[in-house]
Motif scaffolding. Structure first.
Motif, mmCIF file in Angstrom:
data_model
loop_
_atom_site.group_PDB
_atom_site.id
_atom_site.type_symbol
_atom_site.label_atom_id
_atom_site.label_comp_id
_atom_site.label_asym_id
_atom_site.label_seq_id
_atom_site.Cartn_x
_atom_site.Cartn_y
_atom_site.Cartn_z
ATOM 1 N N ALA A 40 1.763 7.837 -0.321
ATOM 2 C CA ALA A 40 0.418 8.126 -0.815
ATOM 3 C C ALA A 40 0.472 9.471 -1.540
ATOM 4 O O ALA A 40 1.149 10.397 -1.060
ATOM 5 C CB ALA A 40 -0.598 8.178 0.328
ATOM 6 N N PRO A 41 -0.184 9.624 -2.685
ATOM 7 C CA PRO A 41 -1.011 8.600 -3.341
ATOM 8 C C PRO A 41 -0.210 7.520 -4.065
ATOM 9 O O PRO A 41 -0.732 6.458 -4.362
ATOM 10 C CB PRO A 41 -1.846 9.421 -4.342
ATOM 11 C CG PRO A 41 -0.955 10.578 -4.674
ATOM 12 C CD PRO A 41 -0.215 10.904 -3.407
ATOM 13 N N ASP A 42 1.075 7.794 -4.384
ATOM 14 C CA ASP A 42 1.901 6.792 -5.055
ATOM 15 C C ASP A 42 2.595 5.947 -4.003
ATOM 16 O O ASP A 42 3.312 6.464 -3.131
ATOM 17 C CB ASP A 42 2.942 7.468 -5.961
ATOM 18 C CG ASP A 42 2.302 8.249 -7.096
ATOM 19 O OD1 ASP A 42 1.219 7.816 -7.544
ATOM 20 O OD2 ASP A 42 2.870 9.259 -7.525
ATOM 21 N N GLY A 102 -11.689 7.291 2.635
ATOM 22 C CA GLY A 102 -10.291 6.922 2.480
ATOM 23 C C GLY A 102 -10.068 5.465 2.781
ATOM 24 O O GLY A 102 -10.996 4.699 3.002
ATOM 25 N N LYS A 103 -8.787 5.075 2.794
ATOM 26 C CA LYS A 103 -8.425 3.700 3.104
ATOM 27 C C LYS A 103 -7.257 3.696 4.079
ATOM 28 O O LYS A 103 -6.484 4.641 4.173
ATOM 29 C CB LYS A 103 -8.058 2.936 1.833
ATOM 30 C CG LYS A 103 -6.788 3.425 1.146
ATOM 31 C CD LYS A 103 -6.421 2.524 -0.022
ATOM 32 C CE LYS A 103 -5.116 2.979 -0.679
ATOM 33 N NZ LYS A 103 -4.709 2.062 -1.768
ATOM 34 N N ARG A 104 -7.129 2.597 4.794
ATOM 35 C CA ARG A 104 -6.076 2.456 5.796
ATOM 36 C C ARG A 104 -4.835 1.879 5.130
ATOM 37 O O ARG A 104 -4.913 0.834 4.477
ATOM 38 C CB ARG A 104 -6.573 1.532 6.906
ATOM 39 C CG ARG A 104 -5.694 1.469 8.123
ATOM 40 C CD ARG A 104 -6.437 0.743 9.234
ATOM 41 N NE ARG A 104 -5.667 0.658 10.446
ATOM 42 C CZ ARG A 104 -5.018 -0.425 10.847
ATOM 43 N NH1 ARG A 104 -5.063 -1.514 10.092
ATOM 44 N NH2 ARG A 104 -4.336 -0.441 11.978
ATOM 45 N N GLN A 105 -3.686 2.554 5.278
ATOM 46 C CA GLN A 105 -2.457 2.080 4.672
ATOM 47 C C GLN A 105 -1.273 2.660 5.433
ATOM 48 O O GLN A 105 -1.389 3.654 6.135
ATOM 49 C CB GLN A 105 -2.379 2.474 3.196
ATOM 50 C CG GLN A 105 -2.197 3.960 2.945
ATOM 51 C CD GLN A 105 -2.135 4.270 1.458
ATOM 52 O OE1 GLN A 105 -3.147 4.210 0.759
ATOM 53 N NE2 GLN A 105 -0.952 4.602 0.996
ATOM 54 N N LEU A 164 -0.752 13.930 -7.049
ATOM 55 C CA LEU A 164 -2.208 13.843 -6.983
ATOM 56 C C LEU A 164 -2.836 14.367 -8.271
ATOM 57 O O LEU A 164 -3.789 13.783 -8.793
ATOM 58 C CB LEU A 164 -2.708 14.646 -5.784
ATOM 59 C CG LEU A 164 -4.158 14.418 -5.352
ATOM 60 C CD1 LEU A 164 -4.387 12.978 -4.995
ATOM 61 C CD2 LEU A 164 -4.495 15.314 -4.178
ATOM 62 N N VAL A 165 -2.283 15.463 -8.823
ATOM 63 C CA VAL A 165 -2.816 16.003 -10.074
ATOM 64 C C VAL A 165 -2.638 15.000 -11.209
ATOM 65 O O VAL A 165 -3.538 14.789 -12.026
ATOM 66 C CB VAL A 165 -2.106 17.328 -10.433
ATOM 67 C CG1 VAL A 165 -2.580 17.838 -11.786
ATOM 68 C CG2 VAL A 165 -2.401 18.378 -9.368
ATOM 69 N N ARG A 166 -1.477 14.340 -11.265
ATOM 70 C CA ARG A 166 -1.243 13.361 -12.327
ATOM 71 C C ARG A 166 -2.228 12.204 -12.231
ATOM 72 O O ARG A 166 -2.705 11.686 -13.239
ATOM 73 C CB ARG A 166 0.196 12.849 -12.255
ATOM 74 C CG ARG A 166 1.232 13.911 -12.574
ATOM 75 C CD ARG A 166 2.661 13.368 -12.489
ATOM 76 N NE ARG A 166 3.636 14.422 -12.659
ATOM 77 C CZ ARG A 166 4.056 14.870 -13.826
ATOM 78 N NH1 ARG A 166 3.579 14.313 -14.940
ATOM 79 N NH2 ARG A 166 4.948 15.843 -13.910
ATOM 80 N N ARG A 167 -2.543 11.779 -11.018
ATOM 81 C CA ARG A 167 -3.500 10.681 -10.858
ATOM 82 C C ARG A 167 -4.914 11.129 -11.226
ATOM 83 O O ARG A 167 -5.700 10.358 -11.769
ATOM 84 C CB ARG A 167 -3.465 10.144 -9.420
ATOM 85 C CG ARG A 167 -2.153 9.462 -9.061
ATOM 86 C CD ARG A 167 -2.139 9.014 -7.616
ATOM 87 N NE ARG A 167 -3.028 7.895 -7.400
ATOM 88 C CZ ARG A 167 -2.688 6.623 -7.541
ATOM 89 N NH1 ARG A 167 -1.459 6.314 -7.902
ATOM 90 N NH2 ARG A 167 -3.553 5.657 -7.317
ATOM 91 N N ILE A 168 -5.245 12.388 -10.916
ATOM 92 C CA ILE A 168 -6.564 12.906 -11.301
ATOM 93 C C ILE A 168 -6.680 12.965 -12.814
ATOM 94 O O ILE A 168 -7.674 12.526 -13.400
ATOM 95 C CB ILE A 168 -6.788 14.294 -10.678
ATOM 96 C CG1 ILE A 168 -6.907 14.186 -9.147
ATOM 97 C CG2 ILE A 168 -8.044 14.942 -11.248
ATOM 98 C CD1 ILE A 168 -6.959 15.521 -8.450
ATOM 99 N N ILE A 169 -5.645 13.518 -13.487
ATOM 100 C CA ILE A 169 -5.676 13.615 -14.942
ATOM 101 C C ILE A 169 -5.690 12.231 -15.576
ATOM 102 O O ILE A 169 -6.353 11.997 -16.591
ATOM 103 C CB ILE A 169 -4.451 14.419 -15.444
ATOM 104 C CG1 ILE A 169 -4.518 15.861 -14.906
ATOM 105 C CG2 ILE A 169 -4.397 14.438 -16.959
ATOM 106 C CD1 ILE A 169 -5.720 16.641 -15.358
ATOM 107 N N GLY A 170 -4.973 11.287 -14.983
ATOM 108 C CA GLY A 170 -4.943 9.925 -15.517
ATOM 109 C C GLY A 170 -6.131 9.076 -15.115
ATOM 110 O O GLY A 170 -6.140 7.869 -15.366
ATOM 111 N N ARG A 171 -7.131 9.685 -14.432
ATOM 112 C CA ARG A 171 -8.342 8.987 -13.995
ATOM 113 C C ARG A 171 -8.026 7.798 -13.090
ATOM 114 O O ARG A 171 -8.663 6.750 -13.136
ATOM 115 C CB ARG A 171 -9.169 8.505 -15.204
ATOM 116 C CG ARG A 171 -9.638 9.651 -16.100
ATOM 117 C CD ARG A 171 -10.510 9.169 -17.223
ATOM 118 N NE ARG A 171 -10.942 10.289 -18.057
ATOM 119 C CZ ARG A 171 -11.751 10.171 -19.101
ATOM 120 N NH1 ARG A 171 -12.208 8.975 -19.436
ATOM 121 N NH2 ARG A 171 -12.097 11.213 -19.802
ATOM 122 N N LYS A 172 -7.000 7.976 -12.262
ATOM 123 C CA LYS A 172 -6.615 6.949 -11.304
ATOM 124 C C LYS A 172 -6.931 7.377 -9.882
ATOM 125 O O LYS A 172 -6.483 6.756 -8.937
ATOM 126 C CB LYS A 172 -5.115 6.646 -11.412
ATOM 127 C CG LYS A 172 -4.688 6.103 -12.764
ATOM 128 C CD LYS A 172 -3.187 5.872 -12.796
ATOM 129 C CE LYS A 172 -2.749 5.352 -14.159
ATOM 130 N NZ LYS A 172 -1.273 5.164 -14.221
#
Length: 705
Positions: free
Chosen positions: A511-513, A448-451, A433-441
């Motif tokens: 999730a998130p990946d 949220g979304k259903r998955q 989650l931190v990597r996605r935040i730093i990568g602006r993803k």
């Protein structure tokens, strides 16, 4: 006699350099000033276009944000609320949801459930728009329920008015009604769609308000639809905040010219309401020549949406733009306009000052650059390299030499602080989650979304008894050691650890990946954690301590994944039936003496590399249908020998399958004989003893009859 020639004029090096440098600076300054003079008007127009785009995007974001929040509420409601509850009980449940929704989404006017038999339950906030059916003069009134039911004489509608705490203030007796949710614009599309639908703007049935409805079908009962009514009039206040400068005119309208929102929309509607009750307020009805001119410009340039246009109103020139709102509401448009005089008026004032400032700035900048570039270049390059390394999550660096420049020294301190903060932040928040935040993803917006996800719950057997015999400091140290070992194996297997709950862990995969084999790696993570704990418990016992025997429960399925919380604190988590079932399965381990209990969905999706044994078919708490349960014994992957199934479990599988077949056919006698053999082979396997008692009980019942 020689005559001296003309005396040569000598130039000093300092003078030559100064002259050349001065000529260069003057040339650059003249070019920049001339260019700025030529481009100023063009840049002003471009800035206006950028402002228009920013305002348009702000309106879109406001609408999109509201729809995301409402969509998340609908997802959760459709997954967790039974639409077949009695009407008044369902109304109270929906009221609590609407209360929470009102805090973050004031545009939400009502929440409802429409059923396939034509019955309907709607909860409406009484924020100044009262249905005529409930009357007036009701002190402390906060909510109104309309309940449509099918009676002997046809459909009737009754109203209940409550205060903020749910106390009933007025009941309106049932009256015949023609209202049928199945004929509303949201019912049919919701049933034919697997997701959320958004209606075009229309007038609501109970109040003279224009809005949209977001709806989706219930997941717990076919034919039922959950929906949220959202008024678009709340955009008036938001548009008023965006109206800078005050000469800027902006509005939201639909293709036919109906006025949806305007900074003075409330005034326009109140002036129009008395004379034109029951009709939509159009742009031309406002009596504003500018608003009418903006709509005519839109009609004449419909093919050039998203481009700036010029038009004239009453002899004044205006610069304007119209764009489609989008975000599922393709029939709405945002229109903006500003007088040319307002837009380019400050240009003349800026131009004079710019001539002086540009020349002085260029000279000063060149002098500063020559003096400071050498000293600043090296520490800035070092700082850039440090930041690049931190962004790659490579922490730890050699100590840098101190700079005499205050800003560079402060920057170095800020980089050190950033490294410490980010490294500590990753201990509180999942790394992915931190990597996605730093990568602006990743967005921190609520919703949220259903998955599909796989969820795991763990729990330590007998933790309370163990904790009572230890000091609090010892409990904390032992639990931290336990979580460190267990958590590292789960994270190594791709899990996102949601939270630590006392002595339990909640984790999920996909999730998130996202990845295709998320069920398989979840099984691998559970096995790795279980084997790691076997080694840790051996250490605890060698240290004269009690082991922390852990049970796991896993289930896979759809859930809502996203951010839950408030504006200042959010939690990235998963919600839904899948999460509840994983928790229930973990608790069922105690009944069967199993370690890793999984659902049949996990067993089916894990793949051929994993070995399971059937445990039982039962209805877990919170479920509506029987579910087959399996125990995850191990993995036969050659690259993971440490998670191979224990031989004593494998050796009893064939006999156990025969037991299950006999139990399925009701041959309790043969099953009992085989189970007695299994108990003798594996006396520590509680599952065999549970089934032996079950078979003996069934044999006893047969003999009694």
């Amino acid at each position: 006699m020689q005559h001296a020639g003309p005396k040569s004029f000598l130039w000093s090096l300092q003078a030559v350099v100064a002259l050349v440098f001065t000529l260069i600076v003057l040339a650059i300054s003249g070019a920049l000033i001339g260019f700025n003079h030529h481009q100023l008007t063009k840049l002003t127009v471009r800035d206006a276009e950028d402002d228009f785009q920013r305002i348009t995007n702000s309106v879109r974001d406001e609408i999109a944000g509201s729809m995301r929040i409402a969509g998340s509420v609908l997802d959760t409601a459709s997954l967790t609320i039974d639409p077949e509850l009695p009407s008044e009980q369902l109304a109270k449940l929906l009221t609590s949801v609407l209360k929470d929704l009102d805090r973050v989404l004031p545009a939400a006017m009502g929440l409802f459930v429409g059923r396939g038999d034509g019955s309907h339950v709607v909860i409406q906030s009484l924020n100044g728009k009262w249905p005529v059916e409930i009357g007036t003069d009701i002190d402390r009134a906060a909510f109104a329920f309309m309940i449509v039911e099918d009676g002997e004489a046809g459909h009737t509608a009754r109203w209940i008015v409550t205060d903020e705490n749910g106390q009933v203030l007025r009941r309106v007796p049932p009256r015949p009604t023609t209202f049928d949710p199945r004929r509303r614009p949201w019912y049919g599309p919701s049933l034919s769609s697997s997701g959320m639908i958004v209606t075009p703007p229309y007038r609501f049935a109970n109040v003279p308000e224009v809005g949209i409805t977001l709806a989706r079908q219930a997941r717990l009962k076919a034919g039922a639809v959950f929906g949220i009514d959202m008024t678009l009039a709340s955009l008036d206040f938001y548009l008023d905040k965006l109206r800078i400068p005050p000469e800027l005119e902006l509005l939201v309208f639909d293709k036919s010219g109906v006025l949806i929102a305007h900074p003075r929309g409330g005034t326009y509607r109140s002036e129009r309401q008395a004379a034109q009750e029951g009709k939509f307020l159009t742009v031309d009805d406002t009596g504003s020549p500018l608003l009418s001119g903006m709509f005519r410009a839109f009609q004449q340039n419909q093919d050039n949406q998203g481009r700036s246009v010029s038009f004239s109103v009453g002899g004044d020139e205006y610069f304007g733009r119209t764009e489609r709102v989008g975000e599922g509401i393709d029939n709405l448009f945002v229109g903006l306009a500003i007088p040319y005089e307002t837009m380019v008026g400050p240009v003349q004032q800026i131009r004079s000052g710019l001539l002086i400032i540009s020349a002085a700035s260029v000279l000063l900048a060149l002098l500063i650059v020559l003096f400071a570039s050498r000293r600043l270049a090296l520490p800035l390059r070092n700082a850039t390299e440090d930041i690049r390394r931190i962004m790659k999550f490579e922490f730890g660096h050699a100590r840098r030499a101190q700079s005499r420049v205050v800003e560079v020294q402060e920057l170095s301190g800020a980089i050190d602080t950033l490294e410490i903060a980010l490294s500590n932040f990753m201990r509180y928040v999942p790394n992915a989650l931190v990597r996605r935040i730093i990568g602006r993803k990743f967005s921190s917006d609520l919703g949220g979304k259903r998955q599909p996800v796989t969820v795991l719950f763990s729990d330590v057997a007998g933790f309370t008894t163990m904790a009572e015999g230890l000091d609090p400091e010892e409990v904390m140290a032992k639990t931290s050691r336990y979580f460190s070992e267990l958590g590292s194996e789960l994270v190594r297997s791709g899990a996102t650890i949601d939270k630590y709950i006392g002595d339990s862990i909640m984790a999920f995969w996909n999730a998130p990946d996202e990845r295709e084999d998320y069920v398989a790696i979840a099984c691998l993570g559970a096995l790795r954690a279980s084997r790691r704990l076997d080694r840790l418990n051996a250490e605890f016992m060698a240290e004269d301590g009690s082991p922390m025997r852990t049970r796991f429960g896993m289930h896979t399925g759809d859930a809502v994944v996203g951010n839950v919380g408030s504006a200042d604190r959010v939690n990235y988590t998963v919600l839904g039936h899948t999460v509840n079932m994983a928790s229930r399965l973990e608790k069922l381990n105690k009944r069967y003496g199993t370690t890793i209990l999984v659902s049949e969905d996990v067993c089916a999706a894990a793949g051929k590399d994993y070995l399971f044994r059937f445990v039982d078919r039962t209805v877990p708490e919170g479920a509506h249908h029987p579910m087959a349960l399996y125990e995850l014994l191990g993995s036969v992957r050659p690259d993971e020998p440490e998670v191979a199934p224990f031989p004593e479990r494998v050796d009893t599988l064939d006999i156990w399958k025969a037991v299950c077949a006999n139990c399925e056919t009701g041959d309790w006698h043969s099953a009992s004989e085989l189970l007695e053999k299994l108990v003798a082979i594996a006396p520590d396997d509680m599952l065999f003893r549970v089934y032996l008692e079950r078979c003996r009980a069934n044999l006893g019942s047969l003999q009694a009859t």
